[in-house]
Design a protein around this motif. Structure first.
Motif, PDB file in Angstrom:
ATOM      1  N   ALA A  77     138.328 140.304  -2.908  1.00 25.66           N
ATOM      2  CA  ALA A  77     137.947 141.441  -3.750  1.00 25.66           C
ATOM      3  C   ALA A  77     138.039 141.076  -5.225  1.00 25.66           C
ATOM      4  N   ARG A  78     139.056 140.315  -5.602  1.00 24.90           N
ATOM      5  CA  ARG A  78     139.216 139.913  -6.997  1.00 24.90           C
ATOM      6  C   ARG A  78     138.107 138.954  -7.429  1.00 24.90           C
ATOM      7  N   VAL A  79     137.689 138.071  -6.542  1.00 28.08           N
ATOM      8  CA  VAL A  79     136.574 137.172  -6.847  1.00 28.08           C
ATOM      9  C   VAL A  79     135.301 137.985  -7.073  1.00 28.08           C
ATOM     10  N   GLU A  83     135.061 141.149  -7.816  1.00 29.41           N
ATOM     11  CA  GLU A  83     135.256 141.988  -8.999  1.00 29.41           C
ATOM     12  C   GLU A  83     134.868 141.212 -10.262  1.00 29.41           C
ATOM     13  N   ALA A  84     135.364 139.982 -10.365  1.00 30.49           N
ATOM     14  CA  ALA A  84     135.043 139.141 -11.523  1.00 30.49           C
ATOM     15  C   ALA A  84     133.572 138.775 -11.546  1.00 30.49           C
ATOM     16  N   LEU A  85     133.033 138.423 -10.392  1.00 30.14           N
ATOM     17  CA  LEU A  85     131.626 138.033 -10.299  1.00 30.14           C
ATOM     18  C   LEU A  85     130.710 139.162 -10.761  1.00 30.14           C
ATOM     19  N   ASP A  86     130.989 140.363 -10.308  1.00 31.39           N
ATOM     20  CA  ASP A  86     130.161 141.509 -10.684  1.00 31.39           C
ATOM     21  C   ASP A  86     130.262 141.781 -12.183  1.00 31.39           C
ATOM     22  N   TYR A  87     131.458 141.703 -12.731  1.00 30.32           N
ATOM     23  CA  TYR A  87     131.646 141.977 -14.149  1.00 30.32           C
ATOM     24  C   TYR A  87     130.916 140.948 -15.014  1.00 30.32           C
ATOM     25  N   ILE A  88     131.007 139.691 -14.618  1.00 26.15           N
ATOM     26  CA  ILE A  88     130.353 138.624 -15.388  1.00 26.15           C
ATOM     27  C   ILE A  88     128.838 138.807 -15.379  1.00 26.15           C
ATOM     28  N   VAL A  89     128.278 139.025 -14.194  1.00 21.99           N
ATOM     29  CA  VAL A  89     126.821 139.111 -14.073  1.00 21.99           C
ATOM     30  C   VAL A  89     126.285 140.433 -14.628  1.00 21.99           C
ATOM     31  N   ALA A  90     126.897 141.543 -14.237  1.00 21.37           N
ATOM     32  CA  ALA A  90     126.346 142.855 -14.586  1.00 21.37           C
ATOM     33  C   ALA A  90     126.667 143.284 -16.011  1.00 21.37           C
ATOM     34  N   THR A  91     127.807 142.859 -16.542  1.00 18.37           N
ATOM     35  CA  THR A  91     128.211 143.312 -17.871  1.00 18.37           C
ATOM     36  C   THR A  91     128.059 142.222 -18.928  1.00 18.37           C
ATOM     37  N   ILE A  92     128.778 141.113 -18.770  1.00 22.14           N
ATOM     38  CA  ILE A  92     128.727 140.069 -19.807  1.00 22.14           C
ATOM     39  C   ILE A  92     127.307 139.529 -19.961  1.00 22.14           C
ATOM     40  N   HIS A  93     126.658 139.241 -18.839  1.00 21.49           N
ATOM     41  CA  HIS A  93     125.289 138.708 -18.872  1.00 21.49           C
ATOM     42  C   HIS A  93     124.266 139.806 -19.155  1.00 21.49           C
ATOM     43  N   ARG A 138     146.389 130.621 -15.246  1.00 18.14           N
ATOM     44  CA  ARG A 138     145.596 130.141 -14.107  1.00 18.14           C
ATOM     45  C   ARG A 138     144.614 129.072 -14.551  1.00 18.14           C
ATOM     46  N   ASP A 139     144.301 128.162 -13.640  1.00 16.77           N
ATOM     47  CA  ASP A 139     143.246 127.194 -13.900  1.00 16.77           C
ATOM     48  C   ASP A 139     141.874 127.786 -13.621  1.00 16.77           C
ATOM     49  N   TYR A 140     141.816 128.672 -12.634  1.00 16.20           N
ATOM     50  CA  TYR A 140     140.551 129.281 -12.221  1.00 16.20           C
ATOM     51  C   TYR A 140     140.713 130.798 -12.146  1.00 16.20           C
ATOM     52  N   VAL A 141     139.617 131.494 -11.968  1.00 15.12           N
ATOM     53  CA  VAL A 141     139.620 132.959 -12.065  1.00 15.12           C
ATOM     54  C   VAL A 141     140.604 133.591 -11.078  1.00 15.12           C
ATOM     55  N   VAL A 142     140.578 133.124  -9.842  1.00 14.42           N
ATOM     56  CA  VAL A 142     141.518 133.633  -8.834  1.00 14.42           C
ATOM     57  C   VAL A 142     142.252 132.439  -8.230  1.00 14.42           C
ATOM     58  N   ASP A 143     143.080 131.810  -9.029  1.00 16.19           N
ATOM     59  CA  ASP A 143     143.939 130.700  -8.633  1.00 16.19           C
ATOM     60  C   ASP A 143     143.164 129.427  -8.251  1.00 16.19           C
ATOM     61  N   SER A 144     142.389 129.456  -7.168  1.00 12.83           N
ATOM     62  CA  SER A 144     141.636 128.262  -6.784  1.00 12.83           C
ATOM     63  C   SER A 144     140.153 128.440  -7.121  1.00 12.83           C
ATOM     64  N   PHE A 145     139.442 127.330  -7.242  1.00 14.16           N
ATOM     65  CA  PHE A 145     138.019 127.331  -7.583  1.00 14.16           C
ATOM     66  C   PHE A 145     137.238 128.189  -6.600  1.00 14.16           C
ATOM     67  N   SER A 146     136.353 129.040  -7.142  1.00 12.99           N
ATOM     68  CA  SER A 146     135.564 129.936  -6.298  1.00 12.99           C
ATOM     69  C   SER A 146     134.212 130.197  -6.946  1.00 12.99           C
ATOM     70  N   ILE A 147     133.414 131.026  -6.281  1.00 13.24           N
ATOM     71  CA  ILE A 147     132.099 131.360  -6.818  1.00 13.24           C
ATOM     72  C   ILE A 147     132.197 132.118  -8.138  1.00 13.24           C
ATOM     73  N   ALA A 148     133.336 132.768  -8.405  1.00 11.45           N
ATOM     74  CA  ALA A 148     133.497 133.454  -9.692  1.00 11.45           C
ATOM     75  C   ALA A 148     133.519 132.455 -10.845  1.00 11.45           C
ATOM     76  N   ASP A 149     134.007 131.263 -10.584  1.00  7.61           N
ATOM     77  CA  ASP A 149     134.119 130.271 -11.653  1.00  7.61           C
ATOM     78  C   ASP A 149     132.773 129.722 -12.098  1.00  7.61           C
ATOM     79  N   VAL A 150     131.820 129.619 -11.190  1.00  8.80           N
ATOM     80  CA  VAL A 150     130.503 129.131 -11.617  1.00  8.80           C
ATOM     81  C   VAL A 150     129.764 130.197 -12.418  1.00  8.80           C
TER      82      VAL A 150
END
Length: 206
Positions: free
Chosen positions: A90-92, A94-104, A149-161
């Motif tokens: 859910a956290r991944v 959540e971040a993915l949606d915010y990045i794409v829908a809001t920041i972008h 953290r090194d990545y958005v939700v601890d380990s590398f995920s689709i949110a990081d790309v």
């Protein structure tokens, strides 16, 4: 699979994911600046006239960054591009949606396509300023999320790309100084072999 992308567009994130996964695919360049997304041959594949567009092995077409990223993660579970727990997933997302829908879409799009938000050219500078405000606020939110953290939700995920492509836009296209944690994340991402390969392939090699 065929990935339809445009150099430096948000499709760069999906390009990176495909390299991380390591399965065969063909990159197919679509020049947005030349309007190739509106040509009949591309519209026949994706009538939305957008990248990224993924044509899968069975010939079916998948569009929209979050959908493509999630599908790639779920069909390549061994690559651990999504975490295991419902909370972390859910956290991944959540971040993915915010990045794409809001920041972008709300921030960066106002900066580079103000005409989509205000038909009157006299309003364009105000639209761009609002876009930059949204963009910078968004990076601030993600900067806080990266604390410790090194990545958005601890380990590398689709949110990081996804975060990578907006960091790339901020650093390389807007020439802005990224917030400290985002800058560290951006450097960490650029050190990944998949990212280095994609940057070279799209003409941004260092």
């Amino acid at each position: 699979m065929n990935l339809y992308y445009s150099p430096g567009a948000c499709s760069i994130g999906i390009h990176v994911l495909l390299e991380e996964i390591g399965k065969p695919y063909e990159p197919r360049k679509v020049s947005l600046k030349d309007g190739e997304q509106y040509k009949p041959e591309f519209l026949a594949i994706n009538p939305k006239a957008k990248v990224p567009t993924l044509v899968r092995d069975d010939g079916t077409v998948l569009t929209e960054f979050p959908a493509i990223a999630t599908w790639l993660a779920l069909t390549n579970r061994e690559k651990q591009l999504l975490p295991d727990s419902p909370e972390a997933i859910a956290r991944v997302l959540e971040a993915l949606d915010y990045i794409v829908a809001t920041i972008h879409m709300q921030g960066f799009s106002r900066i580079f396509r103000p005409g989509n938000f205000a038909p009157n050219e006299a309003d364009h500078e105000a639209v761009k300023a609002k876009g930059r405000e949204i963009f910078e606020k968004g990076l601030g939110v993600m900067n806080k999320a990266l604390e410790g953290r090194d990545y958005v939700v601890d380990s590398f995920s689709i949110a990081d790309v996804a975060l990578f492509y907006v960091e790339f836009w901020g650093a390389e296209r807007l020439k802005m100084a990224l917030p400290a944690n985002c800058a560290a994340h951006y450097a960490r991402m650029k050190a990944r072999p998949a990212v280095q390969k994609v940057l070279q392939a799209e003409g941004f090699g260092t």
